[in-house]
Design an enzyme around this catalytic site. Structure first.
Site, short mmCIF file in Angstrom:
data_model
loop_
_atom_site.label_atom_id
_atom_site.label_comp_id
_atom_site.label_asym_id
_atom_site.label_seq_id
_atom_site.Cartn_x
_atom_site.Cartn_y
_atom_site.Cartn_z
N GLU A 53 -2.09 4.10 8.24
CA GLU A 53 -1.27 2.89 8.16
C GLU A 53 -0.06 2.90 9.08
OE1 GLU A 53 -3.58 3.18 4.30
OE2 GLU A 53 -2.46 4.58 5.58
N HIS A 77 -4.11 7.09 -4.63
CA HIS A 77 -5.28 6.81 -3.79
C HIS A 77 -5.07 7.15 -2.32
CE1 HIS A 77 -2.77 3.32 -2.94
NE2 HIS A 77 -3.45 3.19 -1.82
N HIS A 125 -8.58 4.34 -8.94
CA HIS A 125 -9.05 3.79 -7.67
C HIS A 125 -10.53 4.15 -7.51
CE1 HIS A 125 -9.30 3.09 -3.31
NE2 HIS A 125 -8.23 2.35 -3.48
N ASP A 150 -0.32 -3.22 7.06
CA ASP A 150 -0.67 -2.06 7.87
C ASP A 150 -2.11 -1.62 7.73
OD1 ASP A 150 -0.66 -1.02 5.29
OD2 ASP A 150 1.28 -0.03 5.53
#
Length: 378
Positions: free
Chosen positions: A137, A217, A249, A101
């Site tokens: 996403e 994240h 991250h 995605d």
């Protein structure tokens, strides 16, 4: 008798999760008679992507190297579309395969559609039902669905989500390729112990403590959500019987908040992002995972580790239904309460740790390669 023409498959990816979930597919296709594989990375995530490529022993045929600091989604999308379009014009593949995605997956499918090249979608059918969670996403994967003609759904639930969108042809339930990657990596670690030896010092330092693995994240958690997560971790860290392993991250929206609200208590190891073997070892070391990641919801249950998901929705409801994962959102008090329940209630912990892993048996990539070969008539 005329020899059958070899078929060319272009595999496009750009992030660490895509690389993890596609390297077993690349290997399976490369081992399939009659198929030539061309791999193209966009480097949407440069450093994290390269870690996986190195461990998997993959050298991409084409590297667009499109990562820029602070790059907006619209600029990234435009650069991906022109860059991938030029690649497809040059390579002239018989099929394009994308995964998941990401912007790379969505634009890769769109560029192939503009050229009437068939698209295969690995990890098809994941849906949260909310176009802003996860963002962007959820929309990325919805865009790929009507373009693709082969949909490699990891579970029956994912296939059913596609059916609700009237995508019913070319759908194959294969299992999730992340389980293939996990099994392969565990075997590599067992054979070559120094692949994950970078955690030896932390393992010794945290010996005897309950270890919580934290990853966070997600864009939708930036701001107030990330601040609540940081405060919750700080409260959890006050217990002297636990330790927190926190691969950070690289996005500054994560690091700056943690610097301000969490700091570096003695029992919190805020460390650099882990390569895949070290991440799998971290999962094996921990007692539970506290995450807003998608992939961890699949990987942790395969190792018998409960997952608390710091999101309000998930595109992986199979884990929730199976009892391996629990949605807890980003409310500070709830995060603390849910973590303490698992640490202190043995029955609650065992119920999640022993739940069935619904994401596959480690053979998804071989199934995908066979389906692609059959589609070519090989």
């Amino acid at each position: 008798m005329t020899a059958q023409r070899r078929r060319k498959v272009l595999i496009v990816f750009g992030t660490r999760p895509e690389a993890i979930k596609l390297f077993p597919v690349i290997r399976a296709l490369e081992a399939t008679d009659g198929i030539d594989v061309v791999s193209c990375v966009t480097a949407q995530h440069r450093g994290l992507l390269d870690q996986v490529l190195d461990i998997a022993g993959l050298k991409p045929d084409i590297d667009l190297d499109l990562m820029e600091s602070g790059q907006s989604l619209d600029r990234l999308t435009a650069r991906l579309l022109t860059g991938l379009g030029e690649v497809m014009d040059r390579v002239a593949p018989d099929r394009v395969i994308v995964q998941g995605d990401t912007a790379t997956a969505m634009v890769g499918a769109l560029a192939a559609y503009y050229r009437k090249i068939p698209v295969g979608h690995v990890e098809a059918g994941l849906r949260s039902g909310n176009i802003y969670h996860p963002w962007p996403e959820e929309v990325n994967r919805r865009i790929v669905a009507p373009i693709a003609d082969l949909h490699f759904a990891p579970t029956d639930t994912a296939a059913a989500a596609l059916a609700r969108e009237n995508v019913t042809t070319g759908v194959h339930v294969t299992g999730n390729t992340v389980i293939d990657a996990l099994h392969w990596t565990r075997d590599r670690i067992a054979a070559t112990l120094d692949l994950s030896s970078g955690l030896d010092e932390l393992a010794a330092r945290f010996a005897g403590k309950r270890i919580i693995l934290v990853t966070t994240h997600r864009r939708e958690n930036f701001g107030g959500g990330m601040a609540a997560i940081a405060r919750a971790i700080a409260r959890i860290a006050r217990r002297d019987d636990i330790a927190i392993l926190f691969p950070m991250h690289p996005n500054p929206n994560v690091g700056a908040v943690m610097d301000d609200l969490l700091g570096t208590p003695d029992n919190v190891a805020r460390i650099a992002p882990l390569d895949y073997p070290h991440f799998i070892r971290a999962l094996e070391m921990c007692d539970l995972a506290l995450t807003d990641s998608g992939g961890v919801q699949e990987e942790a249950p395969a190792l018998g580790k409960p997952v608390l998901v710091m999101r309000d929705t998930t595109e992986r409801p199979e884990g929730i239904a199976a009892g391996t994962a629990r949605l807890i959102g980003t409310d500070e008090d709830r995060i603390v309460s849910e973590v303490f329940t698992l640490l202190d209630d043995k029955a609650a912990y065992s119920a999640m740790a022993r739940a069935h892993n619904p994401f596959g048996d480690g053979q998804a990539s071989n199934r995908i390669a066979r389906i692609v070969a059959d589609d070519f008539g090989l």
